[in-house]
Scaffold this motif. Structure first.
Motif, PDB file in Angstrom:
ATOM      1  N   LEU A  45      21.381  34.028  40.054  1.00 47.59           N
ATOM      2  CA  LEU A  45      22.544  33.405  39.431  1.00 47.59           C
ATOM      3  C   LEU A  45      23.637  34.435  39.174  1.00 47.59           C
ATOM      4  N   ALA A  46      23.238  35.610  38.661  1.00 48.13           N
ATOM      5  CA  ALA A  46      24.211  36.677  38.432  1.00 48.13           C
ATOM      6  C   ALA A  46      24.843  37.126  39.747  1.00 48.13           C
ATOM      7  N   GLY A  47      24.046  37.153  40.807  1.00 53.34           N
ATOM      8  CA  GLY A  47      24.577  37.542  42.110  1.00 53.34           C
ATOM      9  C   GLY A  47      25.616  36.572  42.625  1.00 53.34           C
ATOM     10  N   LEU A  48      25.372  35.263  42.465  1.00 54.23           N
ATOM     11  CA  LEU A  48      26.343  34.268  42.913  1.00 54.23           C
ATOM     12  C   LEU A  48      27.659  34.397  42.154  1.00 54.23           C
ATOM     13  N   VAL A  49      27.565  34.547  40.822  1.00 54.35           N
ATOM     14  CA  VAL A  49      28.772  34.703  40.011  1.00 54.35           C
ATOM     15  C   VAL A  49      29.528  35.955  40.407  1.00 54.35           C
ATOM     16  N   THR A  50      28.792  37.052  40.623  1.00 55.56           N
ATOM     17  CA  THR A  50      29.413  38.322  41.023  1.00 55.56           C
ATOM     18  C   THR A  50      30.099  38.193  42.372  1.00 55.56           C
ATOM     19  N   CYS A  51      29.436  37.528  43.320  1.00 56.81           N
ATOM     20  CA  CYS A  51      30.025  37.349  44.643  1.00 56.81           C
ATOM     21  C   CYS A  51      31.313  36.537  44.593  1.00 56.81           C
ATOM     22  N   MET A  52      31.310  35.453  43.828  1.00 49.67           N
ATOM     23  CA  MET A  52      32.505  34.622  43.748  1.00 49.67           C
ATOM     24  C   MET A  52      33.648  35.366  43.068  1.00 49.67           C
ATOM     25  N   ALA A  53      33.305  36.221  42.088  1.00 45.28           N
ATOM     26  CA  ALA A  53      34.333  37.067  41.474  1.00 45.28           C
ATOM     27  C   ALA A  53      34.886  38.054  42.498  1.00 45.28           C
ATOM     28  N   GLY A  54      34.000  38.570  43.340  1.00 43.73           N
ATOM     29  CA  GLY A  54      34.435  39.490  44.391  1.00 43.73           C
ATOM     30  C   GLY A  54      35.338  38.821  45.406  1.00 43.73           C
ATOM     31  N   VAL A  55      35.004  37.583  45.779  1.00 44.40           N
ATOM     32  CA  VAL A  55      35.855  36.836  46.703  1.00 44.40           C
ATOM     33  C   VAL A  55      37.239  36.615  46.103  1.00 44.40           C
ATOM     34  N   ALA A  56      37.265  36.292  44.806  1.00 43.55           N
ATOM     35  CA  ALA A  56      38.550  36.109  44.123  1.00 43.55           C
ATOM     36  C   ALA A  56      39.379  37.388  44.172  1.00 43.55           C
ATOM     37  N   LEU A  57      38.723  38.530  43.938  1.00 46.97           N
ATOM     38  CA  LEU A  57      39.428  39.814  44.005  1.00 46.97           C
ATOM     39  C   LEU A  57      39.911  40.107  45.422  1.00 46.97           C
ATOM     40  N   ALA A  58      39.027  39.880  46.395  1.00 47.32           N
ATOM     41  CA  ALA A  58      39.360  40.225  47.780  1.00 47.32           C
ATOM     42  C   ALA A  58      40.544  39.422  48.304  1.00 47.32           C
ATOM     43  N   THR A  59      40.686  38.188  47.826  1.00 49.43           N
ATOM     44  CA  THR A  59      41.761  37.329  48.320  1.00 49.43           C
ATOM     45  C   THR A  59      42.950  37.250  47.364  1.00 49.43           C
ATOM     46  N   ALA A  60      42.857  37.915  46.208  1.00 48.84           N
ATOM     47  CA  ALA A  60      43.921  37.844  45.196  1.00 48.84           C
ATOM     48  C   ALA A  60      45.289  38.267  45.716  1.00 48.84           C
ATOM     49  N   PRO A  61      45.386  39.351  46.542  1.00 52.76           N
ATOM     50  CA  PRO A  61      46.716  39.744  47.026  1.00 52.76           C
ATOM     51  C   PRO A  61      47.427  38.662  47.824  1.00 52.76           C
ATOM     52  N   ARG A  62      46.686  37.690  48.333  1.00 55.99           N
ATOM     53  CA  ARG A  62      47.300  36.603  49.090  1.00 55.99           C
ATOM     54  C   ARG A  62      47.751  35.464  48.181  1.00 55.99           C
ATOM     55  N   GLY A  63      47.400  35.563  46.909  1.00 61.82           N
ATOM     56  CA  GLY A  63      47.807  34.543  45.953  1.00 61.82           C
ATOM     57  C   GLY A  63      46.740  33.495  45.749  1.00 61.82           C
ATOM     58  N   LEU A  64      46.544  33.121  44.493  1.00 57.87           N
ATOM     59  CA  LEU A  64      45.535  32.124  44.161  1.00 57.87           C
ATOM     60  C   LEU A  64      46.132  30.945  43.404  1.00 57.87           C
ATOM     61  N   GLY A  65      47.439  30.868  43.349  1.00 59.31           N
ATOM     62  CA  GLY A  65      48.080  29.818  42.573  1.00 59.31           C
ATOM     63  C   GLY A  65      47.881  28.434  43.165  1.00 59.31           C
ATOM     64  N   ILE A  66      47.847  27.448  42.296  1.00 56.90           N
ATOM     65  CA  ILE A  66      47.712  26.055  42.713  1.00 56.90           C
ATOM     66  C   ILE A  66      48.905  25.294  42.152  1.00 56.90           C
ATOM     67  N   SER A  67      49.613  24.590  43.023  1.00 59.40           N
ATOM     68  CA  SER A  67      50.780  23.850  42.566  1.00 59.40           C
ATOM     69  C   SER A  67      50.807  22.492  43.252  1.00 59.40           C
ATOM     70  N   GLY A  68      51.620  21.597  42.704  1.00 61.79           N
ATOM     71  CA  GLY A  68      51.771  20.287  43.306  1.00 61.79           C
ATOM     72  C   GLY A  68      50.460  19.529  43.358  1.00 61.79           C
ATOM     73  N   ASP A  69      50.094  19.069  44.558  1.00 65.61           N
ATOM     74  CA  ASP A  69      48.845  18.320  44.722  1.00 65.61           C
ATOM     75  C   ASP A  69      47.692  19.253  45.095  1.00 65.61           C
TER      76      ASP A  69
END
Length: 285
Positions: A121-145
């Protein structure tokens, strides 16, 4: 997980990640339905030729089960992700799609085939946090629909995870090469009628044809052969971890082939994913 399985998992992630380069180049000219149909048909025919050359048999598995697997593991996820990309940016799509291993674990735990260890479980959470970091420079904002886009990606990730579970339970003893070929051809058969509702906008150039062939041979041929080999040897939960590697390789291939930026934050995120993935693949309590 053995070293061989780990190498195949990384290779599978690399090929799936490369698929995004082909998709990004071809989907404006073909649309999601024609592109998905082209890649599954090319991959399926190629794999079927290898199956015939090696004299492999599908056993007692009926054709409709390959078609159902094709819907779960290819046709539906491909179309749902294509729809989502019209509402979300690449970073958000990658992060949300990385939920597939969590869904796979939830499915197997609910069915009593896996146990939920604290380390996994800790590994899954860590991995998803890593994915968020790895893709953060491309933007993670959600707008509109964008909320609809997030729900669409989540649905695609769940369907893909369930497809892995279905393959592990319903195709035991069937050679992975046969499963991969049948799944791709089954997906193509389901997608073909949809082409009437969503014809390709065009134009169809030599470059577009090359992208579709590359996507079919690698992203729907080789990638799914590796994917089903992993399911046969390691089970659906560990195999679903490939979705944690796909955004990493998508970023790396974009840097190497398209000249897209590779920031220090992205590199840190990749390192975090590697740490979390080790916990997922070696789930000691």
């Amino acid at each position: 997980m053995s070293r061989r399985s780990l190498a195949i998992l990384i290779g599978c992630g690399a090929v799936f990640g490369l698929s995004f380069v082909f998709v990004r180049a071809a989907v404006p000219y073909l649309g999601p339905v024609a592109l998905s149909l082209g890649r599954t048909l090319i991959g399926g025919v190629l794999l079927l030729a290898v199956v015939r050359a090696r004299g492999l048999k599908r056993g007692d598995v009926p054709a409709w089960r390959f078609a159902l697997l094709g819907v779960l593991s290819a046709a539906a996820p491909f179309l749902l992700l294509s729809i989502a990309t019209t509402r979300l940016n690449a970073g958000t799509t990658a992060v949300v799609n990385a939920s597939s291993p969590a869904f796979a674990l939830l499915i197997e735990v609910t069915a009593g085939r896996e146990r939920l260890s604290r380390r996994r479980l800790a590994g899954l959470v860590t991995c998803m946090a890593g994915v968020a970091l790895a893709t953060a420079p491309r933007g993670l904002g959600i707008s509109g629909d964008g909320v609809i886009g997030v729900v669409t990606v989540l649905l695609g990730a769940f369907v893909f995870a369930y497809g892995g579970s279905y393959a592990g339970r319903g195709f035991a003893g069937v050679p992975p090469l046969v499963v991969a070929a049948g799944q791709q051809l089954g997906a193509a058969a389901v997608l073909a009628p949809l082409l009437v509702l969503s014809p390709p906008p065009g134009p169809f150039t030599v470059r577009v044809a090359a992208d579709v062939v590359g996507l079919g041979v690698l992203g729907s041929g080789l990638a799914y052969l590796l994917f089903y080999w992993l399911i046969d040897h390691e089970g659906p939960v560990r195999t679903a971890s490939v979705n944690l590697l796909v955004p990493v390789f998508g970023v790396l291939w974009g840097f190497l082939l398209l000249g897209e930026p590779l920031s220090p934050v992205t590199m840190v995120g990749i390192g975090v994913i590697v740490i979390g993935l080790r916990w997922v693949l070696h789930p000691l309590s």
